[in-house]
Design a protein around this motif. Structure first.
Motif, PDB file in Angstrom:
ATOM      1  N   GLY A  47     -40.278   0.015   3.895  1.00 50.87           N
ATOM      2  CA  GLY A  47     -39.495  -0.813   4.549  1.00 50.87           C
ATOM      3  C   GLY A  47     -38.208  -0.153   5.231  1.00 50.87           C
ATOM      4  O   GLY A  47     -37.833  -0.110   6.290  1.00 50.87           O
ATOM      5  N   LEU A  48     -37.792   0.568   4.215  1.00 53.31           N
ATOM      6  CA  LEU A  48     -36.327   1.532   4.676  1.00 53.31           C
ATOM      7  C   LEU A  48     -36.724   2.359   5.696  1.00 53.31           C
ATOM      8  O   LEU A  48     -35.986   2.646   6.961  1.00 53.31           O
ATOM      9  CB  LEU A  48     -36.090   2.248   3.529  1.00 53.31           C
ATOM     10  CG  LEU A  48     -34.624   3.292   3.725  1.00 53.31           C
ATOM     11  CD1 LEU A  48     -33.431   2.575   4.294  1.00 53.31           C
ATOM     12  CD2 LEU A  48     -34.339   4.005   2.490  1.00 53.31           C
ATOM     13  N   ALA A  49     -37.778   3.092   5.667  1.00 54.43           N
ATOM     14  CA  ALA A  49     -38.400   3.976   6.873  1.00 54.43           C
ATOM     15  C   ALA A  49     -38.572   3.366   8.132  1.00 54.43           C
ATOM     16  O   ALA A  49     -38.161   3.853   9.031  1.00 54.43           O
ATOM     17  CB  ALA A  49     -39.777   4.775   6.129  1.00 54.43           C
ATOM     18  N   ILE A  50     -39.251   2.027   8.103  1.00 56.48           N
ATOM     19  CA  ILE A  50     -39.375   1.320   9.366  1.00 56.48           C
ATOM     20  C   ILE A  50     -38.152   1.038   9.882  1.00 56.48           C
ATOM     21  O   ILE A  50     -37.850   1.069  11.015  1.00 56.48           O
ATOM     22  CB  ILE A  50     -40.535   0.155   9.068  1.00 56.48           C
ATOM     23  CG1 ILE A  50     -41.738   0.602   8.794  1.00 56.48           C
ATOM     24  CG2 ILE A  50     -40.421  -0.691  10.299  1.00 56.48           C
ATOM     25  CD1 ILE A  50     -42.440  -0.504   8.151  1.00 56.48           C
ATOM     26  N   ALA A  51     -37.104   0.570   9.022  1.00 55.41           N
ATOM     27  CA  ALA A  51     -35.993   0.227   9.475  1.00 55.41           C
ATOM     28  C   ALA A  51     -35.038   1.265  10.287  1.00 55.41           C
ATOM     29  O   ALA A  51     -34.404   1.253  11.344  1.00 55.41           O
ATOM     30  CB  ALA A  51     -34.946  -0.403   8.364  1.00 55.41           C
ATOM     31  N   VAL A  52     -35.151   2.626   9.769  1.00 55.20           N
ATOM     32  CA  VAL A  52     -34.383   3.892  10.083  1.00 55.20           C
ATOM     33  C   VAL A  52     -35.234   4.043  11.564  1.00 55.20           C
ATOM     34  O   VAL A  52     -34.509   4.657  12.280  1.00 55.20           O
ATOM     35  CB  VAL A  52     -34.806   5.007   9.085  1.00 55.20           C
ATOM     36  CG1 VAL A  52     -34.026   6.339   9.700  1.00 55.20           C
ATOM     37  CG2 VAL A  52     -33.920   4.661   7.873  1.00 55.20           C
ATOM     38  N   ALA A  53     -36.653   4.072  11.325  1.00 53.94           N
ATOM     39  CA  ALA A  53     -37.295   4.428  12.685  1.00 53.94           C
ATOM     40  C   ALA A  53     -36.865   3.569  13.920  1.00 53.94           C
ATOM     41  O   ALA A  53     -36.836   3.977  15.013  1.00 53.94           O
ATOM     42  CB  ALA A  53     -38.674   4.431  12.388  1.00 53.94           C
ATOM     43  N   ALA A  54     -36.792   2.149  13.246  1.00 52.42           N
ATOM     44  CA  ALA A  54     -36.337   1.105  14.241  1.00 52.42           C
ATOM     45  C   ALA A  54     -34.842   1.439  15.029  1.00 52.42           C
ATOM     46  O   ALA A  54     -34.820   1.301  16.108  1.00 52.42           O
ATOM     47  CB  ALA A  54     -36.352  -0.251  13.678  1.00 52.42           C
TER      48      ALA A  54
END
Length: 262
Positions: A91-98
């Motif tokens: 989830g953190l990876a998706i948030a950073v990418a977003a």
């Protein structure tokens, strides 16, 4: 596998309630969120070739990195802690990418993935703690760090593709490029988790290795399409994934191999 102690307090009541939820969430991400469908679209025909790497990235993210730990913990509740950590990191990876891609809508996906950890982070009776590796066993972390450097470059390429407006695919209203950026970030973070040999380390290690090898193999076959690592880096990704498995397995503390699957 360990045998439950009949005299021990029944701390597994939570898993009996949340196991179905973990399985339902695993099915949601892998089926209703098109994880498996996108992962297998590579085999659907020539019309899918131009977007085959973007579909593969989406499929790996939501089938292997998200659904797999949910389903694994639903079957073996002792994997709940490491599965929850993997989901939070995903989830953190998706948030950073977003954030980097300027696509705030993907924060909804990030919250959903991280929030899924609540289905598996439940108390269960565990075997005795396993000793941690000696400091000399530094090379799984070093191997993960070397891969993280390369994966960061791939994530940057995917972020740039979003800003440049390159051809993209859309699934359930979400662009693929930000997820393509999130996948390498998730691989780096979860590889770091595997390198410290938490209880159940075989789960994150396997998930990362499968993703790296699969993405690398498709890139070798389709080096010309959008999102491809190219033939050389595709081979490197597959080798890195296999190397992570070897490094974590060899340096696992005594008893760690058994505890990793209990």
């Amino acid at each position: 596998m360990t045998t439950p102690d009949a005299t021990a307090p029944d701390t597994a009541a939570g898993p009996r309630v949340l196991r179905p939820l973990a399985v339902v969430l695993g099915i949601f991400w892998s089926v209703l969120f098109f994880g498996i469908i996108d992962l297998t679209s590579y085999f659907d025909g020539p019309e899918w070739v131009p977007m085959s790497l973007l579909a593969t990235g989406w499929g790996l993210m939501f089938t292997v990195m998200v659904a797999a730990p949910l389903l694994a913990a639903g079957i073996w509740p002792s994997l709940g802690d490491v599965a929850a950590l993997q989901l939070v990191l995903g989830g953190l990876a998706i948030a950073v990418a977003a954030a980097l891609s300027g696509t705030p809508a993907h924060l909804i996906v990030a919250a959903g993935v991280a929030g899924s950890a609540a289905a598996v982070a439940v108390p269960v009776r565990r075997p005795p703690p396993v000793p941690r590796p000696h400091l000399r066993d530094w090379w799984p972390g070093a191997w993960a760090a070397v891969g993280s450097w390369a994966w960061a470059g791939y994530a940057g390429m995917a972020v740039a593709a979003t800003w440049r407006g390159l051809a993209d695919d859309v699934t359930v209203g979400f662009q693929h490029w930000p997820v393509q950026a999130a996948l390498p970030l998730a691989l780096s973070l979860v590889a770091g988790l595997a390198a410290i040999h938490p209880a159940g380390w075989a789960l994150p290690t396997t998930c990362v290795a499968v993703c790296a090898a699969w993405l690398g193999a498709v890139s070798v076959i389709r080096p010309e399409v959008l999102g491809s690592l190219g033939a050389v880096w595709g081979v490197a990704a597959a080798v890195w994934g296999v190397g992570l498995v070897v490094a974590t397995w060899i340096t696992a503390p005594r008893g760690g191999r058994q505890a990793s699957v209990e």
